[in-house]
Design an enzyme around this catalytic site. Structure first.
Site, PDB file in Angstrom:
ATOM      1  N   ALA A  48       4.189  18.190 -10.819  1.00  0.00           N
ATOM      2  CA  ALA A  48       3.405  17.878  -9.622  1.00  0.00           C
ATOM      3  C   ALA A  48       4.229  17.543  -8.387  1.00  0.00           C
ATOM      4  CB  ALA A  48       2.480  16.692  -9.924  1.00  0.00           C
ATOM      5  N   GLY A  51       7.076  22.368  -5.018  1.00  0.00           N
ATOM      6  CA  GLY A  51       6.615  23.754  -5.164  1.00  0.00           C
ATOM      7  C   GLY A  51       5.107  23.907  -5.324  1.00  0.00           C
ATOM      8  N   PHE A  52       4.722  24.824  -6.200  1.00  0.00           N
ATOM      9  CA  PHE A  52       3.299  25.129  -6.396  1.00  0.00           C
ATOM     10  C   PHE A  52       2.519  23.961  -6.995  1.00  0.00           C
ATOM     11  CE2 PHE A  52       4.787  29.628  -6.286  1.00  0.00           C
ATOM     12  CZ  PHE A  52       3.942  30.075  -5.276  1.00  0.00           C
ATOM     13  N   ASP A 110       9.926  13.457 -19.272  1.00  0.00           N
ATOM     14  CA  ASP A 110       9.991  14.811 -19.817  1.00  0.00           C
ATOM     15  C   ASP A 110       8.625  15.253 -20.350  1.00  0.00           C
ATOM     16  OD1 ASP A 110      10.559  17.193 -21.010  1.00  0.00           O
ATOM     17  OD2 ASP A 110      11.894  16.362 -22.548  1.00  0.00           O
ATOM     18  N   LEU A 138       5.215  23.730 -14.560  1.00  0.00           N
ATOM     19  CA  LEU A 138       6.603  23.353 -14.855  1.00  0.00           C
ATOM     20  C   LEU A 138       7.541  24.521 -14.599  1.00  0.00           C
ATOM     21  CD1 LEU A 138       6.464  21.440 -18.259  1.00  0.00           C
ATOM     22  CD2 LEU A 138       6.513  20.497 -15.949  1.00  0.00           C
ATOM     23  N   TYR A 224       4.515  35.181 -12.383  1.00  0.00           N
ATOM     24  CA  TYR A 224       5.049  36.034 -11.331  1.00  0.00           C
ATOM     25  C   TYR A 224       5.258  37.441 -11.884  1.00  0.00           C
ATOM     26  CZ  TYR A 224       7.907  37.824  -7.529  1.00  0.00           C
ATOM     27  OH  TYR A 224       8.385  38.588  -6.507  1.00  0.00           O
ATOM     28  N   TYR A 234      13.804  40.166 -13.681  1.00  0.00           N
ATOM     29  CA  TYR A 234      12.679  39.231 -13.743  1.00  0.00           C
ATOM     30  C   TYR A 234      11.631  39.667 -14.772  1.00  0.00           C
ATOM     31  CZ  TYR A 234       9.678  35.393 -12.726  1.00  0.00           C
ATOM     32  OH  TYR A 234       8.942  34.246 -12.903  1.00  0.00           O
ATOM     33  N   VAL A 273      10.295  30.494  -1.597  1.00  0.00           N
ATOM     34  CA  VAL A 273      11.502  29.695  -1.725  1.00  0.00           C
ATOM     35  C   VAL A 273      11.136  28.360  -2.364  1.00  0.00           C
ATOM     36  CG1 VAL A 273      13.413  28.608  -0.493  1.00  0.00           C
ATOM     37  CG2 VAL A 273      12.396  30.717   0.398  1.00  0.00           C
TER      38      VAL A 273
END
Ligand code: NAI
Ligand code: NA
Length: 395
Positions: A48, A51-52, A110, A138, A224, A234, A273
């Site tokens: 959280a 990023g996303f 963790d 994550l 992705y 990727y 990014v």
């Protein structure tokens, strides 16, 4: 203390509390400016703090007034040493959420461990009763398996053959060729263990067993795909195998939620990014070209715009639109044919000399440093800043 960016390899090892606060505030203001969202009420976000995941927490809280519990793995500050940016992001998020009367608490540890799952279960029981949405966001290079104790390391390698292509060191602007040797079968298994769906499923099972998921519960994880250019390293590489596994896990989880009318989704997001994507070879060069093209066409989005669109135009519609594999797509603008064709042409031309004009290298750098609270014009980085910042709702 006076805080300046210090980079080591791909990462920045310092972060600026006021700059992080600004990046969070910008995202909150974006969501507030867009009006109310008919979204979730009690939300758990795993991953959280940046990023996303952070964008999802902000969208839930400030878009649909959700109570949020955030789980992440961040470094607290010490006298004379900055915290990691996710710490300062969360401190800012919680302070503003609390001022707005929103419930927001956090667990730093963790997420792969049984202990953090148990701590989260206890917190939900005590404060919220049930959860109606879990966001699983994550991104980690390692996972210690809670049952076997094995420490798995993920890799970013091609499968079957050596991959050679261009890449950029965005700190120096140097474009050069890199070759990545193919992975072993073990690399694939380890990467699936870290970035595949097993831990996502473990979270859902653990909470469901305790009756903590409400009727109509939703969970979402992020994936992705990307273009041909990056495919070998990727989507058809080790990380792609993990994403295949994550995407399959959505169906397994949905099956397990039938009795509560629950559903698991995967959303395929745009290349952006973030701390994680900066570490992937070739991707920074692709992103700097992609940003240039998307900005010129007026369709560039950051994390917060992506997640806002996910909530308002996908996830909370009566019929959730998906592709033939059942995935939500918010990478539609990135993958548009005209955009991909232009990026592929620019790719051919990209060199150390041409990149500053044909690509958005400066935009890449600014966004990278923004992740750590740097490169904001509004902030005077020569001033003393308090590094010892608390997260008000940290458990
Ligand atoms: P990020 O690096 O910004 O965020 C990762 C989050 O995970 C942070 O909150 C971090 O504290 C947390 N975390 C890492 N290890 C942890 C652990 N052991 N325990 C608890 N928390 C831990 O990454 P980003 O880019 O937001 O990635 C999130 C998801 O989105 C990933 O699944 C990624 O593959 C996916 N994605 C990313 C794209 C990109 O271009 N950045 C594009 C499409 C999908
Ligand atoms: Na995240």
């Amino acid at each position: 203390m006076i805080i300046e960016p210090k980079t080591r390899g791909f990462i920045c090892i310092t972060s600026h509390p006021e700059g992080c606060e600004k990046s969070v505030l910008d995202q909150i203001n974006y969501i507030k400016s867009k009006g109310e969202i008919q979204g979730p009420k009690n939300v758990l976000v795993i991953g959280a703090s940046t990023g996303f995941g952070l964008a999802s927490r902000i969208t839930s809280a400030f878009g649909s007034k959700s109570a949020t519990i955030g789980v992440f793995f961040e470094k607290p500050p010490a006298p004379g040493k900055t915290a990691s940016s996710g710490w300062y992001n969360t401190a800012a998020f919680e302070r503003i959420a609390h001022e707005d009367g929103l419930y927001a608490k956090s667990i730093n540890g963790d997420a792969f461990s049984n202990e953090v799952k148990e701590q989260t279960i206890q917190l939900i029981k005590k404060d919220l009763g049930q959860i109606d949405m879990i966001i699983y966001s994550l991104a980690s290079p390692v996972r210690t398996h809670p049952v076997t104790g094995v420490r798995h390391k993920s890799t970013l390698k091609p499968i079957g053959g050596t991959f050679t292509n261009k890449t950029v060191d965005f700190h120096t602007g140097e474009v050069k060729n890199i070759s990545i040797e193919p992975c072993t079968q073990e690399d694939i298994e380890n990467t699936i263990a870290v970035m595949g769906g097993e831990d996502w499923e473990m979270w859902i099972n653990a909470l469901k067993k305790e009756n903590l998921l409400s009727d109509g519960f939703k969970t979402i994880a992020y994936s992705y795909i990307g273009p041909k250019l990056t495919e070998a390293v990727y989507r058809k590489g080790t990380i792609g195998k993990a994403k295949d596994h994550l995407e399959k896990t959505a169906f397994t989880i949905t099956d397990s939620l039938k009795d509560i009318n629950g559903k698991a989704f995967v959303s395929v997001n745009k290349a952006l990014v973030t701390q994680s994507s900066s570490a992937i070879p070739v991707i920074p060069l692709y992103i700097s070209l992609l940003y240039k093209v998307m900005k010129e066409k007026g369709v560039q989005e950051g994390c917060i715009a992506q997640i806002h669109r996910l909530y308002t135009e996908r996830l909370f519609l009566d019929e959730v639109p998906t592709d033939s594999e059942g995935r939500i797509r918010i990478d539609d603008l990135e993958m548009r044919a005209d955009i991909q064709e232009e990026v592929a042409q620019l790719w051919e031309q990209a060199s150390t000399e041409t990149l500053p004009s044909i690509g958005d290298l400066e935009g890449y750098k600014d966004e990278f440093f923004n992740l750590f609270g740097f490169h904001y014009d509004e902030i005077d980085y020569s001033l003393d800043t308090e590094e010892m910042v608390d997260i008000p709702g940290l458990q």
